[in-house]
Design an enzyme around this catalytic site. Structure first.
Site, PDB file in Angstrom:
ATOM      1  N   HIS A  92     -39.308 -79.243  44.243  1.00  0.00           N
ATOM      2  CA  HIS A  92     -39.341 -78.662  45.581  1.00  0.00           C
ATOM      3  C   HIS A  92     -38.516 -77.372  45.674  1.00  0.00           C
ATOM      4  O   HIS A  92     -38.728 -76.565  46.582  1.00  0.00           O
ATOM      5  CB  HIS A  92     -38.895 -79.675  46.646  1.00  0.00           C
ATOM      6  CG  HIS A  92     -37.425 -79.977  46.648  1.00  0.00           C
ATOM      7  ND1 HIS A  92     -36.887 -81.102  46.066  1.00  0.00           N
ATOM      8  CD2 HIS A  92     -36.365 -79.299  47.177  1.00  0.00           C
ATOM      9  CE1 HIS A  92     -35.574 -81.108  46.245  1.00  0.00           C
ATOM     10  NE2 HIS A  92     -35.234 -80.022  46.911  1.00  0.00           N
ATOM     11  N   ASP A 122     -40.974 -84.987  41.580  1.00  0.00           N
ATOM     12  CA  ASP A 122     -40.151 -83.893  42.095  1.00  0.00           C
ATOM     13  C   ASP A 122     -39.296 -83.278  40.997  1.00  0.00           C
ATOM     14  O   ASP A 122     -38.114 -82.990  41.191  1.00  0.00           O
ATOM     15  CB  ASP A 122     -39.270 -84.362  43.252  1.00  0.00           C
ATOM     16  CG  ASP A 122     -38.644 -83.179  44.011  1.00  0.00           C
ATOM     17  OD1 ASP A 122     -39.228 -82.075  43.961  1.00  0.00           O
ATOM     18  OD2 ASP A 122     -37.576 -83.365  44.630  1.00  0.00           O
ATOM     19  N   SER A 196     -29.433 -80.440  45.129  1.00  0.00           N
ATOM     20  CA  SER A 196     -30.689 -80.864  44.519  1.00  0.00           C
ATOM     21  C   SER A 196     -30.876 -80.220  43.157  1.00  0.00           C
ATOM     22  O   SER A 196     -30.685 -79.016  42.992  1.00  0.00           O
ATOM     23  CB  SER A 196     -31.869 -80.488  45.422  1.00  0.00           C
ATOM     24  OG  SER A 196     -31.878 -81.249  46.594  1.00  0.00           O
TER      25      SER A 196
END
Length: 353
Positions: A92, A122, A196
């Site tokens: 993402h 992801d 992330s």
């Protein structure tokens, strides 16, 4: 006499201990010594050089002026896996990005090549061409236990090399709606915007997960964050390096969201040896399941003789099969039991089961 005997042995023991300490001072306990380990500093020193920052930019339409696009920037983290320059991060973060930059912990900056992506976990794999790369030591996520101390290292809000501490709250978390293949490590280590793609490490400084998400922003919660297990990540990375894509099995089936339990079997008059099953909402015409004779409203109870316990588990069982392999399927049509075999196809990206 007994007391004299004990005193002589105690004196002898103390004298021997004194001589041993004189000869081998390193055998003394570390408590209070200047060289005693301080918390998890050694683990951080071992792993943090391999945790990089990711900066991306993309042009998106301006909702107020449709003919105008604006440049949107984002930041995140990444982990250097090997000396060939492979760097793993979250999909993402790089999805739709026109420019991607990787900044190493030592300040060096590189523009990476995108090796491949896997939206269903992801994950994205990049490669940078910089010599003398720091790499991270790999742990095993199947050895992670609830209660283990873990550290999250990343780039939250642009604050590079930030370290937060927590414990493993749960393993094998799924059905969160964050990705199609979910097997998350849950932790209470703080993970914020920019974390992330960063590293979740154990107390030895070994990578056990890739930080990916938190529920805090959506549900006003604290202390609930998730990481992709390193074992799952390595399987994806190896496929991306070897094939440029992740190869998974596929039957072309769409099950109902609700699992069937023994009570539902009983109401349908089905005598099943298992307590669970899945009801097929859709079977894609000319797909592997269709060709094997499966139809809408069939109930599946076993895949390759493995009882189906959840939708997520059934998805993972099918995905683990190589395209071209035979999948043995057991279930019910109405009250009648059946057994069939399907030849697995290759799962399209973001496909149904």
């Amino acid at each position: 006499m007994t007391l004299d005997f004990l005193h002589r042995w105690i004196a002898t023991g103390l004298a021997l201990a004194f001589l041993v300490v004189l000869a081998r001072p390193e055998l003394l306990p570390a408590i209070g010594r200047a060289d005693a380990p301080a918390g998890y500093a050694a683990a951080v020193r071992r792993s943090s050089p391999a945790v990089a920052n990711i900066y991306t930019s993309r042009w998106i339409p301006d909702p107020d002026q449709r003919s105008v696009a604006r440049n949107e920037t984002d930041l995140g983290s990444a982990v250097v896996l090997d000396d060939r320059g492979h760097v793993v991060t979250n999909f993402h973060l790089v999805s739709g990005a026109e420019d991607i930059w990787v900044q190493l912990a030592d300040g060096r900056v590189a523009e990476p090549v995108l090796v491949g992506v896997d939206p269903e976990t992801d994950l994205a794999l990049l490669r940078i061409d910089i010599g003398d790369l720091p790499t991270i030591a790999l742990g095993r996520s199947d050895e992670v236990q609830i209660g283990d101390v873990v550290l999250a290292i990343g780039n939250p809000y642009g604050l590079a090399q930030t370290v937060t501490q927590g414990i493993v709250s749960a393993t094998g978390r799924g059905l969160l709606g964050l990705s199609n293949f979910e097997d998350f490590i849950q932790t209470d280590a703080a993970i914020n915007r920019g974390n992330s793609g960063g590293a979740l490490i154990n107390s030895r400084g070994e990578l056990v997960g890739i930080n990916t998400a938190t529920l805090a922003e959506e549900q006003s919660t604290e202390g609930i964050s998730f990481a992709i297990p390193v074992n799952l990540m390595l399987g994806v990375v190896n496929d991306l390096i070897e094939h440029g894509r992740v190869i998974r099995g596929w039957l072309g089936l769409q099950p109902n969201l609700t699992m069937l339990r023994r009570e539902q079997f009983r109401r349908r008059g089905i005598q099943s040896e298992t307590d669970t099953g899945i009801l097929l909402e859709q079977v894609y015409e000319n797909g592997p399941g269709w060709k094997a004779g499966l139809r809408r409203h069939d109930i599946l109870t076993h895949l390759n003789d493995e009882p189906i316990r959840s939708r997520q588990q059934a998805l993972q069982l099918v995905a683990a099969v190589q395209p071209g392999e035979v999948v043995r399927i057991r279930g019910f049509r109405g009250r009648e039991a059946f057994v069939t075999e399907a030849i697995a196809g290759e799962r399209p990206i973001a496909a149904v089961r």
